[in-house]
Motif scaffolding. Structure first.
Motif, PDB file in Angstrom:
ATOM      1  N   ILE A 197     -12.121 -31.117  13.912  1.00 45.00           N
ATOM      2  CA  ILE A 197     -11.815 -32.552  13.938  1.00 45.00           C
ATOM      3  C   ILE A 197     -13.068 -33.350  14.256  1.00 45.00           C
ATOM      4  CG2 ILE A 197     -10.520 -34.345  15.177  1.00 45.00           C
ATOM      5  CD1 ILE A 197      -8.255 -32.324  15.515  1.00 45.00           C
ATOM      6  N   HIS A 198     -13.852 -32.833  15.196  1.00 40.32           N
ATOM      7  CA  HIS A 198     -15.063 -33.542  15.613  1.00 40.32           C
ATOM      8  C   HIS A 198     -16.036 -33.698  14.435  1.00 40.32           C
ATOM      9  CE1 HIS A 198     -18.164 -34.934  18.357  1.00 40.32           C
ATOM     10  NE2 HIS A 198     -19.001 -34.071  17.816  1.00 40.32           N
ATOM     11  N   ARG A 199     -16.179 -32.665  13.610  1.00 41.84           N
ATOM     12  CA  ARG A 199     -17.111 -32.731  12.472  1.00 41.84           C
ATOM     13  C   ARG A 199     -16.653 -33.739  11.426  1.00 41.84           C
ATOM     14  NH1 ARG A 199     -18.081 -26.199  12.203  1.00 41.84           N
ATOM     15  NH2 ARG A 199     -19.753 -26.121  13.761  1.00 41.84           N
ATOM     16  N   ILE A 200     -15.338 -33.834  11.244  1.00 44.27           N
ATOM     17  CA  ILE A 200     -14.830 -34.838  10.301  1.00 44.27           C
ATOM     18  C   ILE A 200     -15.112 -36.241  10.841  1.00 44.27           C
ATOM     19  CG2 ILE A 200     -12.747 -35.749   9.201  1.00 44.27           C
ATOM     20  CD1 ILE A 200     -13.616 -33.103   8.059  1.00 44.27           C
ATOM     21  N   ILE A 201     -14.922 -36.427  12.125  1.00 37.46           N
ATOM     22  CA  ILE A 201     -15.138 -37.750  12.730  1.00 37.46           C
ATOM     23  C   ILE A 201     -16.615 -38.148  12.645  1.00 37.46           C
ATOM     24  CG2 ILE A 201     -15.074 -39.021  14.914  1.00 37.46           C
ATOM     25  CD1 ILE A 201     -12.360 -38.767  13.660  1.00 37.46           C
ATOM     26  N   GLN A 202     -17.516 -37.172  12.738  1.00 37.90           N
ATOM     27  CA  GLN A 202     -18.947 -37.486  12.682  1.00 37.90           C
ATOM     28  C   GLN A 202     -19.338 -38.135  11.359  1.00 37.90           C
ATOM     29  OE1 GLN A 202     -20.659 -33.630  13.737  1.00 37.90           O
ATOM     30  NE2 GLN A 202     -21.475 -34.533  15.626  1.00 37.90           N
ATOM     31  N   LEU A 262     -10.696 -45.515  13.311  1.00 34.72           N
ATOM     32  CA  LEU A 262     -10.388 -44.109  13.577  1.00 34.72           C
ATOM     33  C   LEU A 262     -11.393 -43.506  14.548  1.00 34.72           C
ATOM     34  CD1 LEU A 262      -8.364 -41.933  12.819  1.00 34.72           C
ATOM     35  CD2 LEU A 262      -9.916 -41.200  10.999  1.00 34.72           C
ATOM     36  N   ILE A 263     -12.656 -43.917  14.436  1.00 38.39           N
ATOM     37  CA  ILE A 263     -13.685 -43.434  15.378  1.00 38.39           C
ATOM     38  C   ILE A 263     -13.325 -43.858  16.798  1.00 38.39           C
ATOM     39  CG2 ILE A 263     -16.100 -43.672  16.058  1.00 38.39           C
ATOM     40  CD1 ILE A 263     -16.795 -43.920  13.085  1.00 38.39           C
ATOM     41  N   ASN A 264     -12.919 -45.110  16.960  1.00 33.93           N
ATOM     42  CA  ASN A 264     -12.576 -45.591  18.297  1.00 33.93           C
ATOM     43  C   ASN A 264     -11.343 -44.874  18.841  1.00 33.93           C
ATOM     44  OD1 ASN A 264     -13.338 -47.735  20.342  1.00 33.93           O
ATOM     45  ND2 ASN A 264     -11.151 -48.163  20.095  1.00 33.93           N
ATOM     46  N   TYR A 265     -10.393 -44.564  17.956  1.00 29.38           N
ATOM     47  CA  TYR A 265      -9.208 -43.827  18.402  1.00 29.38           C
ATOM     48  C   TYR A 265      -9.608 -42.441  18.910  1.00 29.38           C
ATOM     49  CZ  TYR A 265      -4.630 -41.647  18.486  1.00 29.38           C
ATOM     50  OH  TYR A 265      -3.498 -40.988  18.897  1.00 29.38           O
ATOM     51  N   TYR A 266     -10.479 -41.771  18.191  1.00 32.18           N
ATOM     52  CA  TYR A 266     -10.934 -40.448  18.614  1.00 32.18           C
ATOM     53  C   TYR A 266     -11.694 -40.535  19.943  1.00 32.18           C
ATOM     54  CZ  TYR A 266     -13.681 -36.141  18.682  1.00 32.18           C
ATOM     55  OH  TYR A 266     -14.274 -34.966  19.063  1.00 32.18           O
ATOM     56  N   ARG A 267     -12.589 -41.504  20.056  1.00 32.35           N
ATOM     57  CA  ARG A 267     -13.367 -41.660  21.287  1.00 32.35           C
ATOM     58  C   ARG A 267     -12.460 -41.901  22.488  1.00 32.35           C
ATOM     59  NH1 ARG A 267     -18.626 -43.007  22.080  1.00 32.35           N
ATOM     60  NH2 ARG A 267     -17.856 -44.306  23.790  1.00 32.35           N
ATOM     61  N   THR A 268     -11.539 -42.834  22.369  1.00 33.35           N
ATOM     62  CA  THR A 268     -10.670 -43.162  23.502  1.00 33.35           C
ATOM     63  C   THR A 268      -9.714 -42.017  23.832  1.00 33.35           C
ATOM     64  OG1 THR A 268      -9.188 -44.292  21.943  1.00 33.35           O
ATOM     65  CG2 THR A 268     -10.773 -45.651  23.152  1.00 33.35           C
ATOM     66  N   THR A 269      -9.310 -41.250  22.821  1.00 35.47           N
ATOM     67  CA  THR A 269      -8.458 -40.083  23.098  1.00 35.47           C
ATOM     68  C   THR A 269      -9.210 -39.059  23.932  1.00 35.47           C
ATOM     69  OG1 THR A 269      -7.194 -40.386  21.055  1.00 35.47           O
ATOM     70  CG2 THR A 269      -7.157 -38.197  22.054  1.00 35.47           C
ATOM     71  N   VAL A 270     -10.453 -38.767  23.545  1.00 35.98           N
ATOM     72  CA  VAL A 270     -11.253 -37.787  24.285  1.00 35.98           C
ATOM     73  C   VAL A 270     -11.545 -38.270  25.698  1.00 35.98           C
ATOM     74  CG1 VAL A 270     -13.487 -36.621  24.391  1.00 35.98           C
ATOM     75  CG2 VAL A 270     -12.260 -36.779  22.210  1.00 35.98           C
TER      76      VAL A 270
END
Length: 1085
Positions: free
Chosen positions: A573-578, A585-593
């Motif tokens: 998932i992290h590689r796709i987000i990169q 979607l980037i902000n959603y991933y960041r705040t989730t982590v």
């Protein structure tokens, strides 16, 4: 000679027939034993050296006769001599209501010497049979070898692994029997019934159990000339420890002992009759459960008419108390609501129906209050009878739609009598017609939750459950209306198990309605961890697709993470987000982590340990405006006291407008290993700004020189880009304990068809309409009950519960009399909560409850009476506040320990038996504080026990939630801290508390005055306003007008060309009863 005796005894021990335990009584022999049973209920103080609360208990004495009438049959008969109360020492001799234990019973042995079963006389009540089962279980022991060994043995808790230790003492053989209660089936850990109205926290990993139990028995064996040995003594002990405060308060206990001492042995001259009038059914040693509507086990069954009369009386007392202004602020412990709930839970359907008929008659204020309270209690009782009453009232349309919804919503969360019959009887909820849409919706959702709960409780099998899943899916397919599809989709969500996810998959994969696809995907969250492979196959393509909607991609990444929380999945998932280009979607991933890697929420701990690795490898933070898509968690947890709370906010925004579209709020609270609250709110609002804009535009005045049309023309001249308006789409879903209870949908057509075009007009109409308020709410936020029988076979239990009653009564009236309008507001607001931790033992011989409890009462009373007169021609308003004579209002917060013994010893007794005791009080340091406010005619009084406050402060300082960094948001941090303080105070009752804050007045007092605003200056450079405020206090009891008078004038001047301003004023106070007159005080800045 001494050495010879020892050798003989050792030889005797070695030749014991290890397989024949009951050879302790020879065939055709009779043995008489002294029987002594003792039960003690008490509490240990928090601090050593401090006095403990008084104990309560009882001792029963008698004679037990055992006759070995044949090789495998033994007869037993008990004669009760007396029953003594521990505290008073009062002794009660046998009476006719103690007769059932006198009935003999038959013990059938196996060839191995253990007990096969027992047979009782016909008509023997449950309490008597359980008492005899405990005797038989105590008589059962095994000797397989010298030393320690483990065997499976059936006793009062079922079949348990039992540890034996046989040792050869100097002149007797000692046997210690210890059942491993954790292995007992069906009553593991000796807890026979666990009932709770809140779900367990299955993610808990460090919670201290509220109740632990240990049993053991000691046997003394002496030599016998004929049988080789005989039972000289049997001593069974049981201990129940109640630790509900995580070692921070009092520790309650229930101790029980059963002692048999050998008296004599004789041949059988008068055989005990165990052949006539015997039951045709055989019984094992496992204790028989008590009936729900008869907790005495047949000792003193309450007549239904008696229950109806008692419940009606208590309901009337509750209503009467809400009309009175006489409060017990010194003792705010009101258990009336708890008593009503207990009585209603013992009624059958016909009794509840009859009681409802009685309370539904009449239109008086008090009768309305009683009905309100009854409607609040019924869905929370949890009995089959209460469910059938709800079904009857809803189907027969004997109640209004809003009351029907009020009954249906909480009903499935409190039911503890779960069965296939209940599901079958409630199928009628699915046939409610569309003429009552709100009732139909609540019934469909509640029935789905009911089916789920019955399936989890194994009341129905998998095939039956799947039939209901198929039925809900077919109803979904047959509907064309979006609101109805949304409803049945939420019904599938409530079913949650089985093939529900399989039915949701086609909805997600079908190219069509994006809203339904997202809702189906979001519904799958609860099932994600059980089907990781299918989640990957369905949602990974959606996650990687740049053409998929942002909502679906957010749901996909959430499901992929939850379904398979492994390092490989996370890194993928992290590689796709990169390489992701969508900042949302980037902000959603960041705040989730970031949120999960710092959370203390137990159910996210497995994710926290994983996501913490990615905390330093996050992609670059997007611009602040992309906060509208994120996953934010604010929480705290205290492992010392076992409490915690979590607020989680999921947001999904619109990529084009950067406005929030989807919001999901989840708020969970936990205490004592349970989720005490699980609330969630889902909101989807698309096109709302456009709908409001169109409504406002249609209301605009066309004569205005700067109209919306001119704005549109101006934007067209500037060649501003045209953004097409979106049709209104609003979804609102409310969930409790993860189940949907309300589901609403609003589209453009529905919005335009509202009765009033302007919502403000509707609000204004409500305000201007005379209103009568009489609203009561009942909450049962926490209840845990453990049934823990004693070694005597008598019932005992531990109860932890909190009940809350709130009431809001009054009137809002408006009287128009030009040139002004007078608004009158009379409000009576009350809040009463009662929390208790109670350990109870039932004494069936005297029909007495022996209990010790720690109780806490919290009482708030706020009366409010005011008048506000608005002058339409002048900028003035006149106000009036009044309080009647001898009125006390405020709050009281106290807790204490109470020891009591209550009951009706005999049916013919002239009055119930009651004995109430309190612990000795140590040196108390009370700090009263009183402050008089003569200008308002009231006095404030604060009373607090400093010693108890110091202890309470010490408990707060030990708490961990003050150390948690909830978030960088100061407001949220403060809110969570206050909530944690409140939760800790309400859950942990282990400390004495004594705090009161009261406002009282002896004479009737009245405060009135005026507030006026006047323009006194208006030039091209300056503007000036004068604000006048007057206050007059009158004593209406003594008819003294203007006892105190205040006059405040404030002049404000501001510049129209700069930030310059000037404020000046004067204050004048006059008083008739003191010398503190401020004739004039001027000030300015």
């Amino acid at each position: 000679m001494r050495r010879l005796k020892c050798s003989v005894f050792v030889f005797l021990f070695l030749v014991i027939d290890v397989g024949r335990a009951f050879n302790i009584i020879g065939v055709n022999k009779q043995m008489l034993y002294e029987y002594v049973g003792n039960v003690l209920v008490g509490s240990k103080p928090q601090d050593e050296g401090h006095p403990a609360p008084p104990t309560t208990g009882w001792i029963v004495r008698g004679k037990l006769t055992l006759q070995r009438q044949s090789e495998l049959v033994m007869a037993a008969a008990l004669v009760i001599d007396d029953v003594t109360l521990n505290n008073s020492g009062e002794k009660f001799l046998q009476n006719k209501e103690m007769y059932p234990p006198y009935k003999p019973f038959k013990i059938i042995l196996t060839k191995e010497g253990t007990i096969s079963h027992v047979v009782f006389k016909e008509g023997d009540p449950i309490w008597s049979m359980n008492f005899k089962r405990a005797i038989a279980s105590t008589l059962q022991f095994q000797i397989k070898s010298n030393g320690a060994f483990v065997v499976d043995e059936t006793g009062i808790h079922g079949q348990c692994q039992t540890e034996y230790f046989v040792s050869n003492k100097t002149n007797y053989i000692s046997i210690r029997k210890t059942p491993e209660l954790k292995t007992c089936l069906p009553y593991s850990e000796a807890v026979h019934i666990t009932r709770s109205n809140v779900p367990p926290n299955t993610c808990e990993f460090d919670h201290q159990k509220s109740v632990i139990i240990g049993n053991e028995a000691i046997y003394g064996i002496l030599p016998h000339n004929e049988t080789g040995y005989f039972l000289s003594m049997a001593h069974a002990k049981g201990t129940t420890l109640i630790h509900t405060f995580e070692s921070t308060g009092e520790a309650q206990y229930i101790n029980s002992e059963l002692l048999l001492n050998f008296q004599n042995e004789t041949p059988i001259d008068n055989p005990i009759d165990i052949e006539t009038s015997m039951s045709t059914e055989t019984s094992n040693l496992q204790l028989q459960p008590l009936e729900i509507n008869d907790p005495t086990g047949g000792r003193n069954p309450q007549q239904q008419e008696t229950l109806i009369s008692a419940a009606a009386g208590l309901l009337d007392n509750l209503a009467e108390a809400l009309e009175s202004t006489e409060f017990k602020f010194n003792e705010p412990y009101d258990s009336t609501l708890s008593d009503v709930i207990k009585l209603l839970s013992e009624m059958d359907f016909e009794s509840l129906k009859k009681l409802y008929t009685e309370v539904d008659i009449g239109t008086s204020y008090r009768q309305e209050t009683i009905r309100n309270i009854f409607h609040e209690i019924i869905p929370r009782i949890g009995t089959k009878a209460s469910v059938f009453l709800t079904r009857h009232l809803v189907k027969e349309k004997t109640i209004k739609s809003n009351i029907a919804v009020q009954l249906l919503i909480p009903m499935p969360f409190h039911i503890f009598e779960l069965s296939a019959e209940l599901v079958k009887q409630c199928e009628e909820f699915l046939s409610i017609g569309p003429d009552r849409p709100d009732v139909r919706q609540a019934a469909i959702l509640s029935f789905a939750t009911l089916v789920y709960n019955v399936y989890v409780a194994r009341g129905i099998d998998k095939d039956q459950f799947e039939e209901y899943v198929q039925k809900y899916f077919n109803l979904y397919l047959n509907e064309r209306d979006y609101e109805q599809k949304m409803l049945f989709l939420q019904g599938l969500s409530n079913l949650q198990l089985g093939n529900v996810a399989n039915y949701l998959e086609p909805i997600v994969m079908e190219e069509g309605n994006e809203d339904l696809r997202f809702m189906a995907a979001w519904t799958t969250l609860a099932l994600a961890d059980k089907r990781a492979e299918r989640i990957y196959e369905i949602y990974w393509p959606i996650f990687e697709s740049r053409n998929a909607s942002l909502e679906l991609r957010v749901a996909a990444v959430t499901l992929l993470l939850i379904s398979n929380p492994t390092a490989a999945r996370l890194i993928s998932i992290h590689r796709i987000i990169q390489s992701e280009t969508d900042p949302h979607l980037i902000n959603y991933y960041r705040t989730t982590v970031t949120s999960i890697s710092e959370t203390t929420y137990p159910c996210y701990q497995h994710l926290r340990r994983l996501l913490s690795y990615m905390h330093r490898h996050l992609p670059q933070k997007p611009e602040p405006r992309y906060w509208v898509t994120g996953n934010y968690i604010f929480d705290y947890r205290d492992s010392k006291f076992g409490i915690g709370a979590m607020l989680q906010t999921f947001l999904v925004g619109d990529p084009k407008s950067d406005m929030p579209v989807v919001a999901f709020f989840k708020f969970d609270t936990e205490a004592l290993g349970k989720f005490t609250g699980q609330l969630a709110l889902y909101i989807k609002a698309r096109g709302l700004p456009d709908a409001i804009w169109q409504t406002v535009q249609s209301k605009a005045n066309g004569s205005d020189p700067f109209t919306f049309k001119s704005i549109k023309t101006l934007l067209a001249m500037l060649k501003a880009p045209i953004v097409n308006s979106k049709n209104l789409h609003i979804e609102l879903i409310l969930q409790m304990e993860g189940k949907t209870v309300l589901s609403y949908y609003l589209n453009q057509r529905m919005f335009q068809q509202l009765t009033y075009d302007n919502i403000l007009d509707r609000l204004q109409l409500l305000i201007r309409t005379d209103s009568h308020i009489n609203m009561q709410t009942v909450r049962w936020p926490f209840m845990n009950k453990y049934s823990v029988p004693t070694v005597l076979g008598t019932s005992s239990d531990v109860l932890l519960q909190t009940t809350v009653l709130t009431s809001l009564r009054g009137n809002i009236t408006e009287h128009r009399k030009p040139p002004g309008t007078k608004h009158t507001l009379e409000i009576d607001a009350r809040y009463s909560s009662y929390a208790t931790v109670r350990s109870r033992s039932y004494n069936p011989f005297l029909n007495l409850d022996h209990e010790i409890k720690r109780e806490q009462g919290f009482l708030i009373y706020i009366p409010f009476s005011s008048e506000l007169t608005l002058n339409d021609s002048a900028q003035c308003a006149r106000y009036t506040f009044s309080r009647p004579q001898n009125l006390t209002s405020g709050l009281s917060f106290k807790s204490r320990a109470v020891t009591s013994t209550r009951g009706q010893v005999t049916k013919t007794a002239s009055a119930p038996f009651e004995e109430i005791m309190y612990p000795e009080r140590g040196n108390e340091v009370f700090q009263p504080f009183s402050y008089a406010m003569p200008d308002l005619g009231v006095k404030l009084k604060v009373n607090i026990n400093l010693n108890e406050m110091i202890k309470f402060r010490g408990m707060l300082l030990k708490s961990e939630f003050i150390e948690n960094g909830f978030s960088r948001n100061m407001v949220v941090s403060l809110m969570m801290y206050v909530f944690g303080f409140t939760q800790l105070s309400s859950i942990h009752l282990g400390h004495d508390r004594n705090f009161t804050l009261l406002m009282y007045n002896e004479n009737a007092t009245k405060i009135d005055g005026n507030i006026c605003v006047e323009d006194v200056l208006k030039t091209s450079e300056l503007k000036g306003k004068q604000i006048g405020f007057t206050l007059e206090h009158s004593d209406e009891t003594q008819n003294v007008q203007s006892l105190h008078k205040w006059n405040v004038i404030v002049d404000i001047q501001t510049s129209t060309k700069s930030n310059w301003f000037k404020v000046s004023g004067k204050v004048q106070r006059n008083s008739k009863d003191d010398e503190e007159d401020w004739k004039k005080l001027q000030w300015w800045w």
